[in-house]
Scaffold this active site. Sequence first.
Site, PDB file in Angstrom:
ATOM      1  CB  SER A 558       4.617   1.327   1.639  1.00  0.00           C
ATOM      2  OG  SER A 558       4.668   2.424   2.527  1.00  0.00           O
ATOM      3  CE1 TYR A 571       0.019  -0.101   4.587  1.00  0.00           C
ATOM      4  CE2 TYR A 571       2.031   1.125   5.042  1.00  0.00           C
ATOM      5  CZ  TYR A 571       0.987   0.809   4.202  1.00  0.00           C
ATOM      6  OH  TYR A 571       0.913   1.401   2.973  1.00  0.00           O
TER       7      TYR A 571
END
Length: 681
Positions: A558, A571
């Site tokens: 990501s 995250y």
Amino acid sequence: MASATPPDVTALLERAHRLGSDPRNTNYAGGNASAKAVAADPVTGGTTELMWVKGSGGDLGTLTEAGLAVLRLDRVRALRAVYPGVEREDEMVAAFDFCLHGRGGAAPSIDTAMHALVDAAHVDHLHPDSGIALACAADGEALTKECFGERVVWVPWRRPGFQLGLDIAAVKEENPRAIGVVLGGHGITAWGATSQECERNALDMIRTAEEFLARRGRPQPFGPPLEGYGPLPREERLERAAALAPVIRGLASQDLRQIGHFTDAPAVLDFLAAAQHPRLAALGTSCPDHFLRTKVRPLVLDLPPATPLERVVERLRELHAAYREEYAAYYARHADDATPAMRGADPAIVLVPGVGMFSFGKDKQTARVAGEFYLNAINVMRGAESVSTYAPIEEREKFRIEYWALEEAKLRRMPKPKPLATRVALVTGAGSGIGRAIAHRLAAEGAVVVVADLDADSAQRVAAELGGPDTAVAVTADVTSEEQIEAALKAAALAFGGVDLVVNNAGISISKPLLETTARDWDLQHAIMARGSFLVSREAARMMGAQGLGGDIVYITSKNGVFAGPNNIAYGATKADQAHQVRLLAAELGPQGIRVNGVNPDGVVRGSGIFAGGWGAQRAAVYGVQEEKLGEFYAQRTLLKREVLPEHVAAAVFALTGGDLSHTTGLHIPVDAGVAAAFLR
């Protein structure tokens, strides 16, 4: 305006479907069926006699009108006058092009002459196991007479072609009461004045042969049981098959990477448990349709099932080296200056007593069909040995078929393989969103795909979208479970022979400020993505190492693994963990030819399972936008002002694995439409 299908063609297609759908009648893509009828000649306004016959490479069970070759019979029959003889009969295939009616439909096959020259309105040429058993028995001619009397005539082995058509035509003319022939070493041909009569005669021959073999056959045609060679218990058998499949696939892929298929069908296990299986397997298959797909003979492990796995692997490597030497010698014995180059010396069929059969091909269907053909060969051996002795055609004739110039020309006509052909991919989190898009792209580029997802229904749905078991299989996989990951890789081994390309995509997202992030939030986030991708990569690397074919591991990381933003500690940290796994594994696995790369997406909202699961609503609330506008909002933050879709991430995965970046490892590709704060430095 398209003309209606002639009634005779409709009857032909219906007959072909009935015959081809029953494996007792013929094998996949084996045999031919034809019909002759008078039709209008659009040039003269008169009529002409035409023949519709299954074209080259078609399958009777799924035959369509487009798969028929259409020829003018007056011109085909006129070829008798210019036939140059057996030594030059291959030239006659090109001559069929001058006999086509209009555009002619499908390419005529080598068996066209058999259908055209026989004086019957309808002809079926089939490869039933029962018929081939008689055709490959040492005293097949006498057995044919005993089985059928005067109704069926024996025709000695002759390679398919124009001369065989002339031979069968002469037999029919000389035996007006005959309903068909048994072709030595090959199969059967039946005929009739109507489609119904032809089908009835073909089935009569097949069922009569089956009944004859059952009535006359002796028990234990493969000999008594071989002590210690009985089947392993089912679970133990599959465990060993999964362990051996990557090793065997690696051996079978030395010249060209192959897709694998495994079966533990009772007929295979019974054959391998009997005393005569080494002798019979060494004789090889006989019917041309068989050994064109199975090679002349299989590789047979000569150890009992209880042998330790390490010794089995060692022995398979020894036998494989010997097989390659023997195949090269076989080629050298028979090749001449006109022979096509050797196509590879690896086995297409590997038999492991107590476990089953591994078969290989350029795709899953080819691998599966190769196994089905060897099962046909086992049935043929059983039938022949039950009433006589199995006596396939001689090696020289097999070589002439295997390296036939016409077969070589057929191979050259095949379309160029897709970039990921012969690659086995496993995608985690493939039941929706990015994972689903990746699975679709990899399959579209030629890979077979193991669709892994925690949601079994979603995985099954995506596997069905991709085309079913010859393209994709579904597995239920919680990536936090070592056992489930091991089971997913075993499923890949049993379905396709191993794994070449793994995409770590499974994930969730919990977005909270530091003080609101619980230890459970942290642990769950890391268990699924950091730990899960580590476990998947470890098991994949183990299997890739057993294959020895290299491979690709791709992490869907990501932008957040690089970009530091608020309210995202769990995250962002786990994505950074995944990003560094890419670098660490690229350094460690490179010497084995395993490349490890990553893709850094951002703002993939549409179709995303993560965003649909609550993450989208949270992020929309943080940014003060409507949830359905979140993708557009993210797009406006980027340099390109474009929304990122799952298909864009899938395109990056293909770019990394499709071949053009073959020397790239340890790379992260941003797929975020341009986020300057996440530029890699």
